[in-house]
Design an enzyme around this catalytic site. Structure first.
Site, mmCIF file in Angstrom:
data_model
loop_
_atom_site.group_PDB
_atom_site.id
_atom_site.type_symbol
_atom_site.label_atom_id
_atom_site.label_comp_id
_atom_site.label_asym_id
_atom_site.label_seq_id
_atom_site.Cartn_x
_atom_site.Cartn_y
_atom_site.Cartn_z
ATOM 1 N N GLU A 322 -11.581 7.721 -12.135
ATOM 2 C CA GLU A 322 -12.199 7.633 -13.348
ATOM 3 C C GLU A 322 -13.374 8.547 -13.595
ATOM 4 O O GLU A 322 -13.672 9.201 -14.557
ATOM 5 C CB GLU A 322 -12.452 6.141 -13.764
ATOM 6 C CG GLU A 322 -12.502 6.071 -15.382
ATOM 7 C CD GLU A 322 -12.778 4.619 -15.727
ATOM 8 O OE1 GLU A 322 -11.706 4.163 -16.532
ATOM 9 O OE2 GLU A 322 -13.322 3.718 -15.024
ATOM 10 N N HIS A 351 6.229 1.643 7.378
ATOM 11 C CA HIS A 351 7.601 1.572 7.267
ATOM 12 C C HIS A 351 8.063 1.570 5.876
ATOM 13 O O HIS A 351 8.806 1.150 5.114
ATOM 14 C CB HIS A 351 7.890 -0.046 7.862
ATOM 15 C CG HIS A 351 7.473 -0.307 9.034
ATOM 16 N ND1 HIS A 351 8.202 -0.021 10.163
ATOM 17 C CD2 HIS A 351 6.147 -0.454 9.525
ATOM 18 C CE1 HIS A 351 7.614 -0.241 11.320
ATOM 19 N NE2 HIS A 351 6.199 -0.552 10.973
ATOM 20 N N LYS A 455 -6.672 3.960 -26.337
ATOM 21 C CA LYS A 455 -7.339 2.641 -26.833
ATOM 22 C C LYS A 455 -6.914 2.687 -28.344
ATOM 23 O O LYS A 455 -6.576 1.989 -29.237
ATOM 24 C CB LYS A 455 -8.654 2.237 -26.592
ATOM 25 C CG LYS A 455 -8.802 1.932 -25.429
ATOM 26 C CD LYS A 455 -10.479 1.418 -25.029
ATOM 27 C CE LYS A 455 -10.804 1.233 -23.571
ATOM 28 N NZ LYS A 455 -12.439 1.055 -23.533
#
Ligand SMILES: O=P(O)(O)OC[C@H]1O[C@H](O)[C@H](O)[C@@H](O)[C@@H]1O
Length: 528
Positions: A322, A351, A455
């Site tokens: 950000e 793994h 938004k």
């Protein structure tokens, strides 16, 4: 480079902080002296920028704000005596509040103690508290913390179901700097309803952590919540762990917040040094710049070899991405900056995806985090003379070596233990590295203009939903998706309308879809 030369390079570049017992090794990043030399002028500027920022310059020009997270751990640095006093006072209030809650001096109406905490917040108002809880919460904390960090109804139910029998002794923190972010607002309203459903007066359980006079603050004041703690406009969400955002939840869990602040302060002192080789944050910024050509061409894979540091990579994702992920530089030039961050923990990830790191596309550099102390008691032997901690340590060295042999670079950060001081120091180390790197690549690390677009688009969808439902409620006959769009006055929004209706239908929200669900154009929709 042969083993002897590498060992020499290791020693030449090794950074050690005595007070914190922290080592930083950038020797396995393949930069040479000429590269370092070429960056020195940029570093001089970066150090100067940082000094200005710490003095209270407007370091976030877009939002006309100071950037003061460094003052939180060294209040004497704050630019005015009033700010110093406010920081000191808030910390004292937090500690006093936590102690009263833990001793039962502050208790819920129908129980003698609070036993649990629900922390509602998102982004910077969740990631720091979550990371710190995972890293430092004692096995049996005075209050057990639970997080609601999304607008996911099932996620909210999961927490509320777990706490069904304990709601009457559960404190609720609502954390939102702006006090207007939809996700925590939704979480708060749902939790409030759950309390009402149990005949509990929410205000007696609720604490607000938000900017003074934000919407959330006004609600908390009007309803007479148990407590309110301030968040400052000069602290960004992603650097707010040492503000009330992080300190209140940590203190409630019995975590030594002063030690966390001290660790950060010590690291801040170390990263203020205007000498590349003796400044661990500058060394990190150098390594990042080298690896990605100052353009983020390589991703940062963060692998702590310690379970309790699992959430560090998630925390860093916001802090780094950000801050650095920006379209424009400070001169307005389009640059598309950033560094992608991911990772979980070693050896577990060996793994999973380390196969690709070792042999696949070489588009990353690794950051290995090593913790010297295995556990706080002697370890049993797994094999003669060997403990599980020896295995973990061997896996780390082995991965570092195997990556290097295949021309994959890595940084290693080593701390003596996971404790409040070292966690505070790690946070401070990366905050400063991000600040320095931002200066090297000439971007504003302290705003987030790109977040707004999503938004706004989401708000537009919710608005569209209201219009579509109104259209359907007026209609007598079933309509095609195109007809709905036309009647709602948005003929070009058929796809969005289809998705809204499919969601409402799936949730039995008064909408019926008829036709072939796999062929949206065949659908007829009506109100049920
Ligand atoms: O604390 P709040 O104001 O609720 O903000 C929570 C988060 O939401 C925003 O969208 C920002 O991009 C983040 O930087 C911030 O941490």
């Amino acid at each position: 480079m042969d083993a002897k030369a590498l060992w020499q390079r290791y020693q030449n570049w090794l950074y050690f902080h005595e007070g914190l017992g922290l080592y930083l090794d950038v020797s396995r990043m393949r930069f040479d002296d000429a590269f370092v030399e070429s960056l020195l002028p940029k570093f001089d500027k970066a150090f100067a920028d940082m000094a200005e920022l710490e003095k209270g310059a407007i370091a976030n020009p877009d939002e006309n704000r100071m950037v003061g997270h460094y003052w939180l751990r060294n209040p004497d640095l704050a630019p005015t005596p009033e700010l110093t006093q406010e920081i000191v006072q808030t910390l004292e209030n937090i500690e006093a509040f936590a102690e009263k809650v833990q001793t039962g001096a502050i208790h819920p109406p129908k129980a003698s103690r609070f036993t649990d905490v629900i922390s509602i917040g998102i982004g910077g108002s969740a990631l720091g508290p979550q990371f710190v809880a995972e890293a430092l919460s004692p096995d049996f904390p005075p209050l057990k913390i639970h997080f609601i960090d999304n607008s996911d109804p099932a996620g909210i139910d999961r927490i509320l179901n777990h706490l069904r029998n304990n709601l009457a002794s559960t404190l609720v923190l609502v954390i939102s700097k702006s006090g207007g972010t939809p996700e925590p607002r939704n979480g708060m309203i749902e939790v409030k309803k759950a309390y009402a459903g149990h005949n509990l007066d929410f205000a007696k359980y609720a604490v607000a952590i938000t900017s003074v006079d934000s919407n959330l603050d006004k609600v908390a004041q009007a309803e007479g919540w148990l407590a309110r703690f301030p968040m400052y406009d000069w602290v960004g969400g992603r650097t707010s762990e040492m503000s009330s955002v992080g300190l209140v939840p940590a203190a409630l869990q019995g975590i030594d917040v002063r030690a966390m602040l001290d660790g950060a302060k010590e690291m801040d002192d170390a990263t203020r040094v205007r000498d590349l080789k003796n400044n661990p944050a500058a060394l990190l910024a150098l390594a990042w710049y080298f690896s990605g050509n100052g353009r983020g061409e390589k991703d940062m894979v963060v692998l702590p070899y310690k379970d309790s540091l699992l959430l560090f990579s998630r925390y860093l994702q916001q802090l780094v991405m950000e801050s650095l992920g920006k379209e424009k530089d400070l001169d307005g030039k389009t640059v598309y900056q950033g560094i992608a961050v991911y990772g979980n923990k070693g050896s577990t990830d060996q793994h999973a995806y380390v196969q690709q790191l070792r042999e696949g596309v070489p588009n990353f550099f690794a950051t290995l985090i090593e913790v010297l102390e295995d556990r706080n008691r002697p370890s049993p032997e797994i094999e003669p003379g060997v403990t599980s901690g020896d295995f973990l340590s061997g896996f780390l060295q082995g991965t570092r070596q195997a990556l290097y042999e295949n021309h994959r670079d890595s940084i290693t950060v080593t701390i003596p233990q996971v404790n409040p001081r070292t966690v505070g120091a790690l946070i401070a180390l990366y905050e400063r590295a991000v600040g320095l790197y931002a200066s090297l690549v000439n971007i504003n690390a302290y705003h987030q203009p790109g977040v707004e677009a999503g938004k706004k688009a989401a708000a537009a969808i919710l608005d569209l939903q209201t219009r579509v439902v109104a259209v359907l409620q007026k209609e007598k006959t079933a309509l095609s998706l195109e007809e709905v769009a036309e009647k709602a006055g948005v003929a070009d929004q058929v796809e969005a309308i289809y998705k809204i209706l499919r969601h409402l239908y799936a949730n039995h929200r008064g909408v019926v879809l008829q036709g072939d669900l796999g062929q949206p154009s065949s659908l007829k929709v009506s109100a049920s």
